[in-house]
Every structure is written in C-alpha cells, then in structure tokens.
Design a protein around this motif. Structure first.
Motif, PDB file in Angstrom:
ATOM      1  N   ALA A 286       0.810  -1.228   0.000  1.00  0.00           N
ATOM      2  CA  ALA A 286       0.000   0.000   0.000  1.00  0.00           C
ATOM      3  C   ALA A 286       0.844   1.279   0.000  1.00  0.00           C
ATOM      4  O   ALA A 286       0.521   2.212  -0.744  1.00  0.00           O
ATOM      5  CB  ALA A 286      -0.955  -0.017   1.195  1.00  0.00           C
ATOM      6  N   PRO A 287       1.929   1.386   0.822  1.00  0.00           N
ATOM      7  CA  PRO A 287       2.693   2.644   0.799  1.00  0.00           C
ATOM      8  C   PRO A 287       3.244   2.981  -0.583  1.00  0.00           C
ATOM      9  O   PRO A 287       3.194   4.137  -1.020  1.00  0.00           O
ATOM     10  CB  PRO A 287       3.810   2.392   1.813  1.00  0.00           C
ATOM     11  N   ASN A 291       2.202   6.201  -2.892  1.00  0.00           N
ATOM     12  CA  ASN A 291       3.158   7.194  -3.379  1.00  0.00           C
ATOM     13  C   ASN A 291       3.090   7.376  -4.891  1.00  0.00           C
ATOM     14  O   ASN A 291       3.502   8.418  -5.416  1.00  0.00           O
ATOM     15  CB  ASN A 291       4.575   6.785  -2.965  1.00  0.00           C
ATOM     16  N   SER A 292       2.586   6.354  -5.605  1.00  0.00           N
ATOM     17  CA  SER A 292       2.493   6.483  -7.061  1.00  0.00           C
ATOM     18  C   SER A 292       1.158   7.090  -7.495  1.00  0.00           C
ATOM     19  O   SER A 292       0.931   7.304  -8.698  1.00  0.00           O
ATOM     20  CB  SER A 292       2.655   5.108  -7.720  1.00  0.00           C
ATOM     21  N   TYR A 316       2.855  10.468   3.573  1.00  0.00           N
ATOM     22  CA  TYR A 316       2.463  10.717   2.176  1.00  0.00           C
ATOM     23  C   TYR A 316       2.264  12.218   1.934  1.00  0.00           C
ATOM     24  O   TYR A 316       2.736  12.776   0.926  1.00  0.00           O
ATOM     25  CB  TYR A 316       1.177   9.939   1.885  1.00  0.00           C
ATOM     26  N   LEU A 317       1.603  12.885   2.871  1.00  0.00           N
ATOM     27  CA  LEU A 317       1.364  14.322   2.696  1.00  0.00           C
ATOM     28  C   LEU A 317       2.647  15.128   2.862  1.00  0.00           C
ATOM     29  O   LEU A 317       2.868  16.129   2.151  1.00  0.00           O
ATOM     30  CB  LEU A 317       0.304  14.799   3.700  1.00  0.00           C
ATOM     31  N   ARG A 318       3.528  14.718   3.778  1.00  0.00           N
ATOM     32  CA  ARG A 318       4.806  15.438   3.938  1.00  0.00           C
ATOM     33  C   ARG A 318       5.641  15.378   2.662  1.00  0.00           C
ATOM     34  O   ARG A 318       6.405  16.289   2.368  1.00  0.00           O
ATOM     35  CB  ARG A 318       5.612  14.833   5.097  1.00  0.00           C
ATOM     36  N   THR A 463       2.471  20.111  -1.162  1.00  0.00           N
ATOM     37  CA  THR A 463       1.285  19.348  -0.761  1.00  0.00           C
ATOM     38  C   THR A 463       0.021  20.143  -1.093  1.00  0.00           C
ATOM     39  O   THR A 463      -0.022  21.366  -0.902  1.00  0.00           O
ATOM     40  CB  THR A 463       1.342  19.060   0.744  1.00  0.00           C
ATOM     41  N   ARG A 464      -0.975  19.438  -1.590  1.00  0.00           N
ATOM     42  CA  ARG A 464      -2.269  20.072  -1.843  1.00  0.00           C
ATOM     43  C   ARG A 464      -3.360  19.242  -1.167  1.00  0.00           C
ATOM     44  O   ARG A 464      -3.375  18.007  -1.298  1.00  0.00           O
ATOM     45  CB  ARG A 464      -2.565  20.180  -3.344  1.00  0.00           C
ATOM     46  N   ILE A 465      -4.237  19.913  -0.454  1.00  0.00           N
ATOM     47  CA  ILE A 465      -5.375  19.255   0.202  1.00  0.00           C
ATOM     48  C   ILE A 465      -6.631  20.076  -0.069  1.00  0.00           C
ATOM     49  O   ILE A 465      -6.588  21.309  -0.022  1.00  0.00           O
ATOM     50  CB  ILE A 465      -5.167  19.148   1.728  1.00  0.00           C
TER      51      ILE A 465
END
Length: 548
Positions: A286-287, A291-292, A316-318, A463-465
């Motif tokens: 999963a990691p 990441n992809s 993942y967000l960092r 990062t975009r949220i």
C-alpha cells in the motif's frame, strides 16, 4: 339624342409595355434579347446544378449580359419609348422594386450565411455541448476520427446513428481536427475487423481513433459524456492514478446504490484517470501504491485510522501528496488530527442555513456563485449543496501568516447560517454553543510542510489538500444535482495538477415533466383552441356594429 362614341383606352401595365415593345422590335433585336435571356438562364441553372463548372457559368453570364447590352444599343429608342411612357413607367417601377427587394434578400442571406450565430433556448441546454467538451475540442492538436458502426436495416441502430451524428456535427463545428464517418459492418466487414468490431454485439459501437490509440464506446453509452471521455483517452498523454481509501466504512467507489460513489468513479474515468481502492492494512504494498497515486480520496470515513495507517498518510502528505477529504459532521478524530497538522480544524456540530439551502432542508446549505472564493476550482461553477455538512476553521494565528501553509476558503455558507449543536431545533442558541456564520464549507491547502515544521527531505512537490465538509454531495443520489459533480471533479483536477480539465462537464439528459392540475389542463386546452377565434369574432362584431 346622340351618344358620344367611347374611345378605346390605352392598355396599361407591365404586360402591355412588353407587348408594345415586342411589336416594335425587328427580328435582329428580338434574337439578341432572346439569346441574352437564354444565356442568363443557362448560367443560373449551371450555377445551381453544376457548381464545379464555375468557368462555364461565368462565360454564359457574360455572354448574356453582352447580348442584352447589344440589344439595348440597337433598339434604344424602342426600349426608351416602352419604359418611359406612362404605362411603362409604372411597369418599370414595379420591376425595379422587385429586383431591389430580391437583391436585399440575397444580400441578407449572404451576410447571415457568413456570420452564423447559434443560440440554444432550452432550459437544460439540450442542444449545446458542455464547456469541458468545447474546451477540449478547441485544444485538439492532432486529428481524431470517430467511426460509428451501424446498419440501416435496424431501426434501433438507425436511431442511435442519428443521435450520434447530431453530436458529431457539433464536435466538428468546434474543431475541424475532429472528423467522423459511419460504416455498415455488414457491407464493409474488412473495415469492421480493422476496428475490432467482432460481431453483432459490437454493432452500434463508436470507435475513437487518434494515431495508434483507439477507444471504443459501446452502443449502450452513446452520450456526450462518454464521447468526451473517449476523446480524452485517445488524446491523453498520461493515465494518472486516483486512489480511494478503504477500510474505515468510507463511501464505496464501485457501488451504484444511493449512498455509493460509483458515479463519481465513472466521472473520474471519463476524465482519463485510473481509479483504484486501497486498503492500507490489508495490502502490504500500500505505501508504494499510495506514493504512485496522483490523488488520494478519503470519502466519508466512519472509523478511526490505526496508528500505522495514520503514519503512512502523514508521511504521504509530507512528501508532497495530494488529498481530497470529504468529512461528515463529527468525523473520527484521527482524520481531524491529520488536517490539524495542515492548519485546518473541524468544527463540532452541523451547519444550518436559513437563507440558502436545498428546499426543504435547512441543514443542507446551498452555495450560490457569489459564495465561492477559490476561482481556480469554482469559476463558472453552478450552485452546489451539501446535505448535513460540517465546517472548518483555520489554525493559523492572524495576523502572522504561516511560512509553510496557505489556506484558501473554497465555499462559504450565507451570513444567516450557524454551526448548530442541535440541528433538529430551528433557532440559533448561543448558550447551546452554536457558532454564527458565515462558515467555511470547503477549504484548499497549499503547503510545503505541516504547520510549525520544516520541509521534509526529498519532498518533490508542494502538498495540496481540499477538505469538504460533506460526503453526501458526491454520492450517486446527489452527484449530478446542480454543480456537485463539477465541484468534485474540478477539485481532483486541481489536486492532480490537470487544471486544463477544470470546466463544466456534460450531464445526463434529464426528463422534464410539466405537472398540471385538471383545472390548469382545461384552461390551457380551451384557451389555446377557443380563445383566439373568440377574440376575432368579437372584434369582427364590434366593427360590424360600428359600420352598420
């Protein structure tokens, strides 16, 4: 008593003028007149029936004009007498006026043909392409051909062909690089095999082709949505991956019941994304898969994250990950903690809006165009609404901005809204802990590191949220209501850095019904049948009475 003899009156009118003219002409001038008229008639017929023989048309027209001019020179006195006499003048004026009127009509038609303007007066813009389709066609930089495989003997396929052709004409109107043709697979089996039409089950399909890429649209999906999706796939440079988080009672991305988000998944696929579900606990890889991914979607979770899952998402967000998170009121605390690291807090309670809401529910705040504040996603967006929504607040202490995080409100509620701790009660109550609006219903985060931290080593991008305080708006029940689907898909486009796709998309054609009472039906029936004749009879009666 003697009677005065009645003198014969001179014939009048255009016919009399021409009869007098013909009686005065000699054989040569008559031959010139006839030859000129015949030449002009032949030039007109050639122009209408054989447009590719333009040189012959011009020659015949020139010959006709020459013969008529020669006729006028030879028989000038006769022509002058015929047209300048009293009756001739009347006829001449009529001829001149007729030609002037015809010339004006021709000129108006030429101007209209060279300056076309289309206007769709239907309320749902039934005969117009969606803005996303128009934008995509205008950006086409390579030829795309659509090949439809229909048989004329099948009435259902014939109807589908007409439906497809109507859309393709609009596509071609927007871009000459888009072309289309129809093939009868029974008459041209070789062409059908070339496009992988393998049997009668594939009849009615349309294949989009550009270069070596092909995309087949089956007969069951011949809509503008699917045609535009196929156009994106055959012209797309890269198939990005979108991942739905699974394992916490999130909305099901493959379900098409009311509470699922299967329609949202289809919308993403039409935008040329590869959509998958990902369980961080059940999948050891999963990691790496996360990441992809271009974007991670968390849609309405009801269970908390495990600590290892939480760490994977934070890492993942960092590293510059992109996240769309849809949270309902009072969400699990682990998801709130992830947002807090990026300066966004979730307020307790449910939004109540007494001015702008989806009738009749005041806990379903509706956002009008003036309430959008982030044009990169919401430009031209229609009204959206959020059944049972929460809201957000910033954790950045004003007036000092954060060095690593920038927050931008996307949509806000009206000034007459509040965050209610008892949404079933209709009144605002400060003692109960209600918070006066306007409230932030959706917020965008753009940052290089969490609040109070430094940029992580190896982070490739910012990062975009996007956090939206409701997941119901993206469910199958509400996805294609007003602008909900465009808000969801535009958010993904911004997060995936595919901002050229941000637009207003085609939506399924709805059935528009008019519901009448029996009284309304009778009024429309009799007023349309009898009202106008009665008015005419009444007016006629009044005129007769006044003139009797």
């Amino acid at each position: 008593m003697t009677q005065t003899p009645i003198e014969p009156q001179e014939p009048r009118g255009l016919g009399a003028a021409f009869r007098r003219l013909f009686s005065l002409l000699n054989a040569v001038s008559l031959a010139l007149l006839g030859g000129g008229i015949l030449s002009l008639a032949a030039a007109l017929l050639t122009a209408l029936l054989l447009p590719n023989l333009a040189s012959y048309t011009l020659t015949l027209a020139a010959l006709g004009v020459f013969l008529l001019l020669l006729f006028v020179v030879i028989a000038f006195r006769t022509v002058k007498t015929a047209f300048l006499g009293r009756s001739g003048r009347y006829g001449s004026n009529a001829v001149v006026m007729a030609f002037a009127f015809a010339g004006l009509m021709v000129l108006a038609n030429i101007i209209a043909a060279r300056n076309t303007y289309r206007m769709d007066l239907t309320a749902s813009k039934q005969f117009s392409l969606a803005q996303q389709t128009v934008d995509l066609l205008k950006r086409l930089d390579q030829p795309v051909e659509a090949v439809g495989f229909f048989t004329a003997t099948d009435p259902v396929l014939s109807r589908l062909q007409d439906q497809s052709e109507s859309l393709f004409k609009e596509y071609h109107y927007q871009s000459p690089k888009f072309t289309y043709r129809f093939v009868d697979p029974d008459a041209e089996p070789g062409v059908a095999r070339q496009f992988e039409i393998r049997g009668t089950d594939d009849y009615g399909s349309v294949v989009f082709a550009s270069g070596t890429r092909r995309q087949k649209v089956p007969a069951s999906n011949l809509t503008e949505q699917d045609f535009t999706g196929a156009l994106l796939r055959v012209t797309g440079k890269e198939l990005k991956k979108i991942v739905f988080l699974a394992g916490h009672d999130e909305r099901d991305p493959v379900s098409f019941i009311e509470t699922g988000v299967g329609e949202a998944t289809r919308g993403l696929q039409r935008d040329n994304y590869d959509v998958q579900a990902l369980n961080l606990t059940a999948d050891p890889a999963a990691p790496n898969k996360l990441n992809s991914a271009a974007v991670l979607i968390i849609s309405g979770p009801k269970k908390d994250l495990l600590e290892p899952e939480k760490k994977i998402l934070e890492d993942y967000l960092r590293q510059g990950g992109k996240l769309l998170i849809l949270l309902d009121p009072n969400p699990p605390s682990s998801f709130v903690d992830i947002l807090k690291k990026w300066a966004v807090d979730v307020l307790p309670g449910t939004v109540v809006d007494q001015i702008s809401f989806a009738v009749p529910d005041v806990t379903a705040p509706a956002v009008q165009r003036s309430q959008y504040l982030f044009d990169r996603i919401t430009a031209s967006l229609d009204t959206t609404f959020f059944p049972a929504a929460t809201s957000f607040k910033s954790l950045i202490k004003e007036p000092k901005p954060s060095d690593t995080v920038k927050l931008s409100p996307v949509a806000v509620s009206s000034p007459r809204s509040w965050m209610s701790q008892a949404p079933q009660k209709p009144d605002f109550d400060l003692k109960r802990g209600d918070l006066q609006g306007p409230l932030v219903l959706a917020v965008a985060v753009d940052g290089s590191a969490p609040l109070g931290e430094t940029k992580a080593p190896g982070a490739q991008s910012r990062t975009r949220i996007i956090a939206i305080g409701d997941s119901d708006f993206a469910t199958n029940q509400y996805f294609y209501s007003l602008g909900n689907s465009d808000l969801f898909l535009n958010s993904i486009n911004w997060l995936a850095e595919d901002e050229t796709l941000i637009s207003i998309r085609p939506k399924p054609a709805g059935i528009r019904l008019i519901v009448l009472t029996q009284l309304e039906f009778r009024y429309i029936l009799w007023s349309s049948i009898a009202l106008l004749p009665l008015v005419l009879v009444g007016v006629g009666g009044i005129v007769w009475w006044r003139r009797r």
